[in-house]
Design a protein around this motif. Sequence first.
Motif, PDB file in Angstrom:
ATOM      1  N   ALA A 225      -3.094  22.483 -42.585  1.00 22.45           N
ATOM      2  CA  ALA A 225      -1.444  21.745 -42.294  1.00 22.45           C
ATOM      3  C   ALA A 225      -1.516  21.457 -40.909  1.00 22.45           C
ATOM      4  CB  ALA A 225      -0.635  22.672 -42.524  1.00 22.45           C
ATOM      5  N   GLY A 226      -1.226  20.141 -40.458  1.00 25.36           N
ATOM      6  CA  GLY A 226      -1.363  19.823 -39.197  1.00 25.36           C
ATOM      7  C   GLY A 226      -2.175  18.758 -38.927  1.00 25.36           C
ATOM      8  N   ASP A 227      -2.531  18.656 -37.607  1.00 18.95           N
ATOM      9  CA  ASP A 227      -3.373  17.259 -37.392  1.00 18.95           C
ATOM     10  C   ASP A 227      -4.859  17.498 -38.201  1.00 18.95           C
ATOM     11  OD1 ASP A 227      -1.654  15.771 -35.526  1.00 18.95           O
ATOM     12  OD2 ASP A 227      -1.873  17.651 -34.244  1.00 18.95           O
ATOM     13  N   VAL A 228      -5.382  16.446 -38.603  1.00 17.38           N
ATOM     14  CA  VAL A 228      -6.400  16.542 -39.356  1.00 17.38           C
ATOM     15  C   VAL A 228      -7.221  15.280 -39.408  1.00 17.38           C
ATOM     16  CG1 VAL A 228      -5.513  18.018 -41.145  1.00 17.38           C
ATOM     17  CG2 VAL A 228      -5.367  15.518 -41.604  1.00 17.38           C
ATOM     18  N   VAL A 229      -8.505  15.173 -39.414  1.00 18.92           N
ATOM     19  CA  VAL A 229      -9.436  14.154 -39.846  1.00 18.92           C
ATOM     20  C   VAL A 229      -9.679  13.953 -41.411  1.00 18.92           C
ATOM     21  CG1 VAL A 229     -11.664  12.869 -39.380  1.00 18.92           C
ATOM     22  CG2 VAL A 229     -10.323  14.323 -37.342  1.00 18.92           C
ATOM     23  N   SER A 230      -9.205  12.849 -41.859  1.00 17.35           N
ATOM     24  CA  SER A 230      -9.347  12.626 -43.356  1.00 17.35           C
ATOM     25  C   SER A 230     -10.320  11.412 -43.682  1.00 17.35           C
ATOM     26  CB  SER A 230      -7.925  12.520 -44.072  1.00 17.35           C
ATOM     27  OG  SER A 230      -8.026  12.225 -45.096  1.00 17.35           O
ATOM     28  N   HIS A 231     -10.863  11.389 -44.772  1.00 18.78           N
ATOM     29  CA  HIS A 231     -11.659  10.260 -45.437  1.00 18.78           C
ATOM     30  C   HIS A 231     -11.379  10.016 -46.802  1.00 18.78           C
ATOM     31  CE1 HIS A 231     -14.875  12.624 -47.020  1.00 18.78           C
ATOM     32  NE2 HIS A 231     -14.266  13.640 -46.248  1.00 18.78           N
ATOM     33  N   GLY A 233     -13.886   8.906 -48.686  1.00 22.05           N
ATOM     34  CA  GLY A 233     -15.299   8.649 -49.516  1.00 22.05           C
ATOM     35  C   GLY A 233     -15.527   7.124 -49.315  1.00 22.05           C
ATOM     36  N   PRO A 234     -16.300   6.511 -50.532  1.00 19.72           N
ATOM     37  CA  PRO A 234     -16.448   5.113 -50.608  1.00 19.72           C
ATOM     38  C   PRO A 234     -15.222   4.429 -50.896  1.00 19.72           C
ATOM     39  CG  PRO A 234     -17.237   6.265 -52.448  1.00 19.72           C
ATOM     40  CD  PRO A 234     -16.635   7.305 -51.760  1.00 19.72           C
ATOM     41  N   TYR A 235     -14.069   4.774 -50.893  1.00 20.50           N
ATOM     42  CA  TYR A 235     -12.896   4.135 -51.481  1.00 20.50           C
ATOM     43  C   TYR A 235     -11.869   3.921 -50.395  1.00 20.50           C
ATOM     44  CZ  TYR A 235     -15.101   5.680 -55.733  1.00 20.50           C
ATOM     45  OH  TYR A 235     -15.827   5.956 -56.525  1.00 20.50           O
ATOM     46  N   GLY A 236     -12.196   4.149 -49.133  1.00 17.19           N
ATOM     47  CA  GLY A 236     -11.458   3.784 -48.009  1.00 17.19           C
ATOM     48  C   GLY A 236     -12.160   4.141 -46.579  1.00 17.19           C
ATOM     49  N   SER A 237     -11.466   4.604 -45.585  1.00 17.35           N
ATOM     50  CA  SER A 237     -11.825   4.565 -44.403  1.00 17.35           C
ATOM     51  C   SER A 237     -11.632   6.054 -43.876  1.00 17.35           C
ATOM     52  CB  SER A 237     -11.174   3.862 -43.467  1.00 17.35           C
ATOM     53  OG  SER A 237      -9.827   3.653 -43.578  1.00 17.35           O
ATOM     54  N   THR A 238     -12.120   6.458 -42.577  1.00 18.26           N
ATOM     55  CA  THR A 238     -11.751   7.617 -41.947  1.00 18.26           C
ATOM     56  C   THR A 238     -10.474   7.719 -40.697  1.00 18.26           C
ATOM     57  OG1 THR A 238     -14.069   8.268 -42.222  1.00 18.26           O
ATOM     58  CG2 THR A 238     -12.573   9.815 -40.456  1.00 18.26           C
ATOM     59  N   ILE A 239      -9.709   8.385 -41.197  1.00 19.63           N
ATOM     60  CA  ILE A 239      -8.582   8.266 -40.215  1.00 19.63           C
ATOM     61  C   ILE A 239      -7.975   9.600 -39.777  1.00 19.63           C
ATOM     62  CG2 ILE A 239      -7.471   6.398 -41.631  1.00 19.63           C
ATOM     63  CD1 ILE A 239      -5.510   8.417 -42.848  1.00 19.63           C
ATOM     64  N   THR A 240      -7.315   9.580 -38.637  1.00 14.08           N
ATOM     65  CA  THR A 240      -6.462  10.804 -38.065  1.00 14.08           C
ATOM     66  C   THR A 240      -5.136  10.798 -38.618  1.00 14.08           C
ATOM     67  OG1 THR A 240      -5.901   9.770 -36.174  1.00 14.08           O
ATOM     68  CG2 THR A 240      -8.052  11.152 -36.210  1.00 14.08           C
ATOM     69  N   GLY A 241      -4.531  12.132 -38.845  1.00 10.05           N
ATOM     70  CA  GLY A 241      -3.273  11.809 -39.474  1.00 10.05           C
ATOM     71  C   GLY A 241      -2.743  13.363 -39.197  1.00 10.05           C
ATOM     72  N   ALA A 242      -1.486  13.518 -39.886  1.00 12.43           N
ATOM     73  CA  ALA A 242      -0.929  14.977 -39.525  1.00 12.43           C
ATOM     74  C   ALA A 242       0.016  15.113 -40.897  1.00 12.43           C
ATOM     75  CB  ALA A 242       0.148  14.781 -38.430  1.00 12.43           C
TER      76      ALA A 242
END
Length: 804
Positions: A225-231, A233-242
């Motif tokens: 819970a909080g600030d993360v780096v998410s992805h 897989g092959p169905y999108g991009s890598t983003i930062t989020g909260a």
Amino acid sequence: MSIPRAASERFSGGQWPSPAFLLLLAMGCCAAPTAHPQQRAPAAQGAAAQPEHAILTLRTNGVERGEFTVLRIADGDFWIAAADLPKLQIAPREQARREHGGETWYSARRLGATSVRFEEQDLRLVIDFRADVLAGTQVDLSNRAAPVPLSDPVNSLVLSYRLGVEKPAQGPTVVAADTDLNVRVAGILLRQEMRLDSSPDRKRVTRGATQAIWDDRKNARRYIAGDVVSHAGPYGSTITGAGAMVAKVYDLAPDLVRQPTANIHASTTLPADVEVQVDGTTIYRGRVAPGPITLDNLLLSGGTRTVRVVVTDSAGRQQIIEQPFLFADTVLAKGFHEYNYFAGKRSDISETNTFVYRESAWQGYHRYGLSDDLTVSAGGEGNADFHNVGAGITLRSDRAGLLAVDLMRHTDRAAGTSANGWSARYTYQSPLGSLVLGRRQFGDRFHSFATTLDNPFPRRETRIGFATSWWRLNFSADWVRSVKAAETQDNRFARLSTNLSRKVSLFAEYQTTRVNGKDGSAFNVYLRADLENDHWVSTTAQSQSGIRDFEVQAGKQLPAGEGFGYRVGTTVSSADGGSSQRSSFLAADLNLRPASASLYAQTTPGGQGGTYVLGQVSGALVALDGYWGMTRQVTDGFALVKLGVPQKDVEILLNNQPQGRTDALGRLFLPQVGSFGRQDITINDKELGMQYTMTERRRTIAPSYRSGTIVDFGVRKVNAVAGTAWQVRGGERKPIVARSWTMAGDAGSVAIETGSAGDFYLENAEAGVYTGSLRIQDRAYTCRMTVPTFPEPVHELKEGLVCE
């Protein structure tokens, strides 16, 4: 001929037949055979058809099993007791089940016997079963070390910091400080990053990532819970989020194997020798019992490899099984999941180095091993304006390699448009080399979170890659063509690496680029030689866009623990116009127990040149399990090593690399211990005092993420006494030989065992007075022994132990 029951049984109960019975038995055996045929009576009417008990020696499939009580049937079959099947390693079958005398028996023939032979002279029953009937042998080929107990993280506080002063060649001096606070409470990790910066174009104080993390290591699952780096897989991009994220992270369980492993099946009807080879190299030899043979959990790297199994039974017959197997960690074994799900606000880093939270967004993908040869997946990402969704499969073939295919759909609600996309990737890998073919294609309006004006989404992309090894040479080549809205770009790479000797390595790379018909190229050669005592030298030559660089470096490797390392070098740059520029640099790093210090300086003479200097000090304040102090920076797992005794300057090693020496209390804090994986911590026991003893010098741990582990070796002081036990009677003393008894004192009880001269030796005998009683011949003696406080490892009791 029917065997008389008295002849077929062995009389183990201690009672022998009467003389009259023996006489009748002899008359029956010596009588002439009857001339008329014997009629077979029904079982209910004639005792001859009843099963007969017999104690026989059993031999099954060439293996002597010992004596068993069996039932002999008139039709030549034999029944085996249900309780004896496990001893014979035979699986019960319902069709073979029989009832007699209130007990359960199993027919040998119906159990799958191919032959049943009774050897009357030796009272031996020889039965051969089909191989599939026998319990068989299972061999684990993993050759992995025993699983490491997952280390429970202890409550801890770690405040890591980095203080830096930067003096650029042009402009003002900048002072910056980065902190990373990690608090572990009740299994939950709370993290907070901060930055202080004196740069005029940035905020003075900015907040970094804020997180609460809980790792379910048993199920390899992480919650954040909080600030993360998410992805996605092959169905999108890598983003930062909260927001909130849950992911399957197999690194949390280092001994869990998620990829398919080779399992080979064979069988033998006789005892046999088994040999397993991989690409001609023997990895297992062993002896197996008759029955099915299962060779499990063979896990290797290198892609497709040839597995060969040779089974040679005791009769000399041989069977050979040879088949390829694809070892790949990009697919999941049957029944395994892998996923990542995120929901929250998307975030960016602004020009002032602060978090900027934008629109609500979601991401997710999920993979599942439907079988060892088929992994299915699905996922996507989106916000209020658009979303991408897709699904795909990965096919695994031991002979053909890996093929992954994904289909995607893009929907833009704001623009009212949609677009399709697909991608395919084929991979073949073996010890001889690898081949990668890839293609992906998307509609004109397809985009993701990562799409910007500077980074447009590709419309088509084709990739071909090849790698191989020969002798000491490793060669690889890649070609990538990317077609975007405004440009078509071709990139070609060729790489060569080799070890010219045990200490000299070479790497070379050549790249050509064509963007909208305009060509470019780059060339890079790197040569390194490792010298004695962790020293090294290297040279690098580069050429790109008409600029050529030549660099020479030398240095000493910074040790993993305490110590010093440095790099010095010079670079000469020249352009096609004839101008050249020279620069030199110095980098020095020092690891101390409480902190680390580093210095980097570069000077470039000339009008636009100058001197750039960066100095940094980093470290951490740590507190756990009653210990607190200053140490080097902590960026992952850590451990507090305890000897268990207060001895200073004992060397501690992590994965055979020296880390430092213990303090006066026998402790050393290790600030850089990789999380999740196996980590070996060792004591240099040669530096322990003679008065100490220990049960083990090496401990293996698997720390949690950014968390501490207590490693207590339990070293204890040798506290032994030795002496002689004396019997005193009538003023005469003589040793008490070869006796054992117990004595008690305020510190507990001790067990006394004397040798041939009355001598005894006691370990861990606490100081005090011990008393007890011992009976010698016709008299009871009162025994007394006094153990003083002593500094030496072994103390000789002058008066010994006296019984009077």
